[in-house]
Design an enzyme around this catalytic site. Structure first.
Site, PDB file in Angstrom:
ATOM      1  CB  SER A 152      -0.951  -0.025   1.205  1.00  0.00           C
ATOM      2  OG  SER A 152      -1.858   1.054   1.160  1.00  0.00           O
ATOM      3  CB  THR A 153       1.412   4.008   2.445  1.00  0.00           C
ATOM      4  OG1 THR A 153       0.020   4.110   2.708  1.00  0.00           O
ATOM      5  CG2 THR A 153       2.037   5.388   2.426  1.00  0.00           C
ATOM      6  CG  HIS A 208      -4.259  -0.944  -0.583  1.00  0.00           C
ATOM      7  ND1 HIS A 208      -3.948  -0.940   0.753  1.00  0.00           N
ATOM      8  CD2 HIS A 208      -4.810  -2.155  -0.841  1.00  0.00           C
ATOM      9  CE1 HIS A 208      -4.292  -2.100   1.291  1.00  0.00           C
ATOM     10  NE2 HIS A 208      -4.812  -2.860   0.334  1.00  0.00           N
ATOM     11  CG  MET A 222      -0.924   3.947   5.974  1.00  0.00           C
ATOM     12  SD  MET A 222      -1.935   5.457   5.976  1.00  0.00           S
ATOM     13  CE  MET A 222      -2.758   5.351   4.404  1.00  0.00           C
ATOM     14  CG  ASP A 241      -5.591  -5.717   2.589  1.00  0.00           C
ATOM     15  OD1 ASP A 241      -6.228  -6.759   2.875  1.00  0.00           O
ATOM     16  OD2 ASP A 241      -5.540  -5.246   1.436  1.00  0.00           O
TER      17      ASP A 241
END
Length: 365
Positions: free
Chosen positions: A184-185, A211, A305, A308
């Site tokens: 993600s991030t 993401h 973050m 998940d």
């Protein structure tokens, strides 16, 4: 009682309306304080020198000096964590990928163009990303320049004994493999570090959940494909999974697989609800793969973050042979998803980002 000092935010946007909207998002924020505004990239550079902010939000499209050029200079001369605001146009998505490469921590897609009257739709997302960005160690955002490595792991590679809870199994390198990656991030740059080091003749397909909103995953796939020895594409419904190919779940779609005969195909779904706010979700990818046992899985969770992937990892580990790799805290932009995975006690390897590709390769045929 100890009073926590708020992190200082500088808002960079050529629209007075947008600056006001973004400022209003942080009026009652307990950890972020808006300390100033800048009208373009040139103005931002001057304001950074005088105001010394801890974090920036910055528009991509601005006069005098646009967000990309400003970001490039900021990260070279006076590094500060930056969250970019981008449009979803083709040029906007491409610029966003460039911004990630220059060192932006993250980005938020404007809901309706340059002047988004409905910016409130992404308030929660923007605030959360700014709060996280303000905590990022800027040393982790230094530009990396990974080069494709056209190599193949040959001969006997020493492989650590794999111990899973509660079962212990021997990893058979001759079995069919599938690589599953969730991030993600900070993910675009992390993926560039990993995917560009995988050999074109690797004997496994790679399924990736990053993401991102719809539209941006296509630009990410195209960029990675240009830099990599393996073939990288935004996944399409019905894609045949092939060794040496990577498939990135498109923004807005969960990604599963389906077996037909002896082959596997991509199945995309944009109707199923987001999982923990994400569609695509790493948990969905992992859980779906857990039902197939005619191949071994190498599951990788990198910077991001939230948590998940950790629930999906538990499901994966219940059946079949699975090696789980988590990015080490020291190289993560945000140590959320890998931390949650490690806390399941099901991760086999915790490695720095620049060692993840090598670690994947050692488990392949």
């Amino acid at each position: 009682m100890e009073v926590r000092t708020k992190k200082k935010l500088l808002i960079v946007d050529d629209s007075a309306f947008m600056r006001k909207l973004i400022s209003d998002f942080f009026v009652d924020n307990k950890s972020i304080e808006v300390i100033g505004i800048a009208r373009n990239g040139k103005d931002a550079i001057e304001k950074i020198k005088t105001l010394q902010p801890d974090v920036l939000t910055m528009d991509v499209e601005m006069p005098v000096m646009n967000g990309l050029e400003a970001l490039r200079r900021i990260m070279t001369e006076m590094p500060v964590p930056v969250v970019m605001l981008s449009s979803t146009t083709k040029s906007g998505t491409e610029s966003t990928m460039q911004a990630m490469d220059y060192g932006a921590v993250d980005f938020v897609a404007k809901p309706s163009g340059t002047i988004s009257l409905d910016l409130h739709k992404i308030k929660e997302e923007l605030v959360e990303k700014v709060e996280y960005a303000a905590q990022v160690s800027i040393s982790k955002m230094k530009k990396r320049s990974p080069l494709p490595i056209n190599i193949k792991a040959t001969g006997d590679v020493e492989v650590k004994k794999i111990s899973t809870s509660p079962n212990v199994f021997k990893w058979d390198k001759t079995n069919k493999k599938m690589v599953l990656i969730g991030t993600s991030t900070g993910g675009p740059r992390a993926l560039q570090e990993v995917i560009t080091k995988l050999p074109s003749n690797m004997k496994a397909p790679v399924l990736i959940v990053q993401h991102m909103p719809a539209g941006f995953t296509k630009s990410l796939a195209q960029r990675l494909n240009q830099l990599s020895a393996i073939e990288v594409k935004e996944a399409e419904d019905g894609d045949l999974l092939q060794n040496g190919h990577a498939y990135i779940a498109p923004g807005g779609f969960h990604m599963r697989i389906q077996k037909r005969g002896s082959s596997y195909y991509v199945v995309l779904n944009d109707k199923e609800a987001p999982r923990s706010g994400h569609r695509p979700a790493v948990d969905i990818l992992f859980e779906d793969n857990s039902q197939f046992n005619d191949f071994d899985k190498i599951a990788v969770i990198m910077t991001g973050m939230g948590s998940d992937g950790s629930l999906g990892l538990k499901q994966l580990k219940k059946s079949g042979n699975v090696v789980a790799i988590a990015e080490a805290a020291g190289t993560c932009i945000v140590y959320g998803m890998p931390k949650a995975a490690v806390e399941t006690n099901l991760v086999n390897e915790v490695v720095d980002l620049d060692q993840i590709a090598k670690t994947i390769i050692q488990y392949l045929p």
